[in-house]
Motif scaffolding. Structure first.
Motif, PDB file in Angstrom:
ATOM      1  N   GLU A  71      32.547  27.641  28.493  1.00 42.35           N
ATOM      2  CA  GLU A  71      33.933  27.927  28.882  1.00 42.35           C
ATOM      3  C   GLU A  71      34.811  26.694  28.689  1.00 42.35           C
ATOM      4  O   GLU A  71      35.958  26.798  28.236  1.00 42.35           O
ATOM      5  CB  GLU A  71      33.988  28.414  30.327  1.00 42.35           C
ATOM      6  CG  GLU A  71      33.494  29.826  30.528  1.00 42.35           C
ATOM      7  CD  GLU A  71      34.326  30.863  29.802  1.00 42.35           C
ATOM      8  OE1 GLU A  71      35.521  30.616  29.542  1.00 42.35           O
ATOM      9  OE2 GLU A  71      33.782  31.933  29.469  1.00 42.35           O
ATOM     10  N   HIS A  72      34.266  25.529  29.023  1.00 46.28           N
ATOM     11  CA  HIS A  72      35.020  24.288  28.824  1.00 46.28           C
ATOM     12  C   HIS A  72      35.261  24.050  27.335  1.00 46.28           C
ATOM     13  O   HIS A  72      36.380  23.680  26.924  1.00 46.28           O
ATOM     14  CB  HIS A  72      34.250  23.113  29.432  1.00 46.28           C
ATOM     15  CG  HIS A  72      34.960  21.804  29.341  1.00 46.28           C
ATOM     16  ND1 HIS A  72      36.273  21.627  29.735  1.00 46.28           N
ATOM     17  CD2 HIS A  72      34.546  20.587  28.870  1.00 46.28           C
ATOM     18  CE1 HIS A  72      36.639  20.376  29.538  1.00 46.28           C
ATOM     19  NE2 HIS A  72      35.622  19.727  29.000  1.00 46.28           N
ATOM     20  N   THR A  73      34.236  24.281  26.525  1.00 42.92           N
ATOM     21  CA  THR A  73      34.374  24.129  25.080  1.00 42.92           C
ATOM     22  C   THR A  73      35.424  25.087  24.542  1.00 42.92           C
ATOM     23  O   THR A  73      36.250  24.725  23.692  1.00 42.92           O
ATOM     24  CB  THR A  73      33.015  24.388  24.384  1.00 42.92           C
ATOM     25  OG1 THR A  73      32.051  23.460  24.883  1.00 42.92           O
ATOM     26  CG2 THR A  73      33.128  24.236  22.878  1.00 42.92           C
ATOM     27  N   PHE A  74      35.404  26.311  25.040  1.00 45.96           N
ATOM     28  CA  PHE A  74      36.390  27.319  24.641  1.00 45.96           C
ATOM     29  C   PHE A  74      37.813  26.823  24.900  1.00 45.96           C
ATOM     30  O   PHE A  74      38.691  26.907  24.027  1.00 45.96           O
ATOM     31  CB  PHE A  74      36.124  28.618  25.406  1.00 45.96           C
ATOM     32  CG  PHE A  74      37.111  29.716  25.135  1.00 45.96           C
ATOM     33  CD1 PHE A  74      36.897  30.618  24.104  1.00 45.96           C
ATOM     34  CD2 PHE A  74      38.251  29.849  25.915  1.00 45.96           C
ATOM     35  CE1 PHE A  74      37.811  31.631  23.849  1.00 45.96           C
ATOM     36  CE2 PHE A  74      39.165  30.851  25.675  1.00 45.96           C
ATOM     37  CZ  PHE A  74      38.940  31.751  24.639  1.00 45.96           C
ATOM     38  N   GLU A  75      38.039  26.304  26.090  1.00 49.39           N
ATOM     39  CA  GLU A  75      39.378  25.837  26.443  1.00 49.39           C
ATOM     40  C   GLU A  75      39.793  24.630  25.592  1.00 49.39           C
ATOM     41  O   GLU A  75      40.964  24.508  25.206  1.00 49.39           O
ATOM     42  CB  GLU A  75      39.437  25.476  27.928  1.00 49.39           C
ATOM     43  CG  GLU A  75      39.296  26.672  28.856  1.00 49.39           C
ATOM     44  CD  GLU A  75      40.405  27.707  28.677  1.00 49.39           C
ATOM     45  OE1 GLU A  75      41.542  27.302  28.339  1.00 49.39           O
ATOM     46  OE2 GLU A  75      40.139  28.903  28.869  1.00 49.39           O
ATOM     47  N   LEU A  76      38.847  23.760  25.310  1.00 50.73           N
ATOM     48  CA  LEU A  76      39.162  22.598  24.466  1.00 50.73           C
ATOM     49  C   LEU A  76      39.560  23.036  23.062  1.00 50.73           C
ATOM     50  O   LEU A  76      40.539  22.527  22.496  1.00 50.73           O
ATOM     51  CB  LEU A  76      37.960  21.651  24.395  1.00 50.73           C
ATOM     52  CG  LEU A  76      37.630  20.877  25.668  1.00 50.73           C
ATOM     53  CD1 LEU A  76      36.329  20.095  25.487  1.00 50.73           C
ATOM     54  CD2 LEU A  76      38.765  19.909  26.041  1.00 50.73           C
ATOM     55  N   LYS A  78      40.744  25.954  22.183  1.00 48.11           N
ATOM     56  CA  LYS A  78      42.025  26.659  22.280  1.00 48.11           C
ATOM     57  C   LYS A  78      43.196  25.696  22.331  1.00 48.11           C
ATOM     58  O   LYS A  78      44.285  25.980  21.811  1.00 48.11           O
ATOM     59  CB  LYS A  78      42.014  27.571  23.516  1.00 48.11           C
ATOM     60  CG  LYS A  78      43.165  28.560  23.542  1.00 48.11           C
ATOM     61  CD  LYS A  78      42.982  29.576  24.653  1.00 48.11           C
ATOM     62  CE  LYS A  78      43.263  28.972  26.012  1.00 48.11           C
ATOM     63  NZ  LYS A  78      43.326  29.991  27.090  1.00 48.11           N
ATOM     64  N   SER A  79      42.972  24.518  22.918  1.00 47.48           N
ATOM     65  CA  SER A  79      44.052  23.533  23.043  1.00 47.48           C
ATOM     66  C   SER A  79      44.480  22.965  21.691  1.00 47.48           C
ATOM     67  O   SER A  79      45.556  22.373  21.581  1.00 47.48           O
ATOM     68  CB  SER A  79      43.623  22.390  23.971  1.00 47.48           C
ATOM     69  OG  SER A  79      42.640  21.575  23.351  1.00 47.48           O
ATOM     70  N   TRP A 101      32.197  34.582  20.451  1.00 51.44           N
ATOM     71  CA  TRP A 101      33.038  33.458  20.864  1.00 51.44           C
ATOM     72  C   TRP A 101      34.137  33.200  19.840  1.00 51.44           C
ATOM     73  O   TRP A 101      35.291  32.923  20.207  1.00 51.44           O
ATOM     74  CB  TRP A 101      32.189  32.204  21.051  1.00 51.44           C
ATOM     75  CG  TRP A 101      31.396  32.208  22.310  1.00 51.44           C
ATOM     76  CD1 TRP A 101      30.065  32.507  22.443  1.00 51.44           C
ATOM     77  CD2 TRP A 101      31.858  31.910  23.636  1.00 51.44           C
ATOM     78  NE1 TRP A 101      29.683  32.414  23.764  1.00 51.44           N
ATOM     79  CE2 TRP A 101      30.760  32.046  24.515  1.00 51.44           C
ATOM     80  CE3 TRP A 101      33.096  31.539  24.159  1.00 51.44           C
ATOM     81  CZ2 TRP A 101      30.872  31.828  25.888  1.00 51.44           C
ATOM     82  CZ3 TRP A 101      33.209  31.322  25.532  1.00 51.44           C
ATOM     83  CH2 TRP A 101      32.107  31.466  26.373  1.00 51.44           C
ATOM     84  N   LEU A 105      38.177  33.457  20.580  1.00 54.52           N
ATOM     85  CA  LEU A 105      39.111  32.371  20.283  1.00 54.52           C
ATOM     86  C   LEU A 105      40.238  32.844  19.374  1.00 54.52           C
ATOM     87  O   LEU A 105      41.415  32.549  19.614  1.00 54.52           O
ATOM     88  CB  LEU A 105      38.373  31.198  19.640  1.00 54.52           C
ATOM     89  CG  LEU A 105      37.602  30.294  20.591  1.00 54.52           C
ATOM     90  CD1 LEU A 105      36.574  29.461  19.840  1.00 54.52           C
ATOM     91  CD2 LEU A 105      38.566  29.389  21.367  1.00 54.52           C
ATOM     92  N   GLU A 108      42.961  34.644  21.048  1.00 52.15           N
ATOM     93  CA  GLU A 108      43.911  33.794  21.783  1.00 52.15           C
ATOM     94  C   GLU A 108      44.922  33.122  20.843  1.00 52.15           C
ATOM     95  O   GLU A 108      46.014  32.747  21.276  1.00 52.15           O
ATOM     96  CB  GLU A 108      43.155  32.706  22.543  1.00 52.15           C
ATOM     97  CG  GLU A 108      42.271  33.204  23.659  1.00 52.15           C
ATOM     98  CD  GLU A 108      43.079  33.588  24.897  1.00 52.15           C
ATOM     99  OE1 GLU A 108      44.257  33.204  24.983  1.00 52.15           O
ATOM    100  OE2 GLU A 108      42.512  34.276  25.762  1.00 52.15           O
TER     101      GLU A 108
END
Length: 242
Positions: A71-76, A78-79, A101, A105, A108
């Motif tokens: 989840e952290h990797t996903f958010e990174l 996405k940023s 995954w 991504l 989003e």
């Protein structure tokens, strides 16, 4: 390479690529892997996204740590915004795992039309290249199911001939709602083939019902294969018994 690069381990892209072994390290101190993930998230190079995506291809223990890291990797990723899209598309095309995954991504970062386009291209590539793992095909086929886009059915039909039953069933479900006439013959061939598994035949009957297709040319072969609740109507179409 500049003087600073000599002391920092190379240029930004090179540093990102060198972190991949740490990102995909399944055993040992998880802090090493987590630090590498965070470092990549602070870089602004496409190579950093590519390496971060590789984290989705492994599973570590305990599963709670695995889920948190992903989840952290996903958010990174996405940023990174739109800059992350090309590496994600490349990952979707080339990686045999973690397609869910990649699609999440893309959902989003792109419009639905663009995501469907990515699925269509990935399915077209898969249809032309052998892969042992059916997971990616099933994930992509499930993603395009119930999406009314004319680009979908032509790339799905070839998967009715896949070696894996789960892939065939996913393809049948994706095709059913389209009423795509070129799929009728392929569905009937699959339904009536001697080697077709029972559960695949049941899915084929359901797809024929949903598509509103007749069994013209196959009636004698189809009739013995009908199981409850499926019946053959006078007009030659498979229907569910009311």
């Amino acid at each position: 390479m500049g003087l600073l690069d000599i002391f920092t381990g190379g240029s930004g892209p090179d540093k990102a690529l060198k972190l991949k072994p740490k990102v995909t390290q399944k055993y040992g101190d998880p802090a090493t892997r987590q630090k590498a993930i965070q470092q990549l998230g602070e870089m602004k190079y496409p190579e950093a996204v590519s390496v971060l995506l590789s984290r989705f291809t492994i599973t570590v223990d305990p599963l709670t740590t695995d889920a948190d890291e992903k989840e952290h990797t996903f958010e990174l990723i996405k940023s990174f915004g739109k800059d992350a899209v090309p590496p994600i598309l490349d990952f979707l095309r080339t990686s045999e795992s973690a397609a869910s995954w990649a699609l999440r991504l893309l959902g989003e970062l792109q419009t639905e039309e663009e995501v469907i386009g990515a699925c269509v291209e990935a399915l077209r590539h898969l249809a032309a290249h052998y892969t042992r793992n059916p997971e990616k095909k099933v994930v992509l086929l499930h993603h395009v199911t119930d999406k009314q886009d004319p680009r979908i059915p032509p790339v799905v039909v070839p998967f009715l001939e896949d070696m894996q039953d789960d892939v065939k069933i996913a393809a049948l479900k994706a095709l059913g709602a389209f009423k795509y006439e070129p799929a009728r013959e392929a569905m009937l061939k699959l339904l009536t083939a001697d080697e077709t598994a029972r559960r695949v035949r049941t899915s084929a009957l359901a797809a024929l019902v949903e598509g509103g297709f007749s069994v013209d040319g196959y009636r004698e072969k189809v009739e013995p294969l009908l199981v409850e609740p499926y019946v053959l109507a006078q007009d030659g179409r498979v229907q569910r018994r009311v």
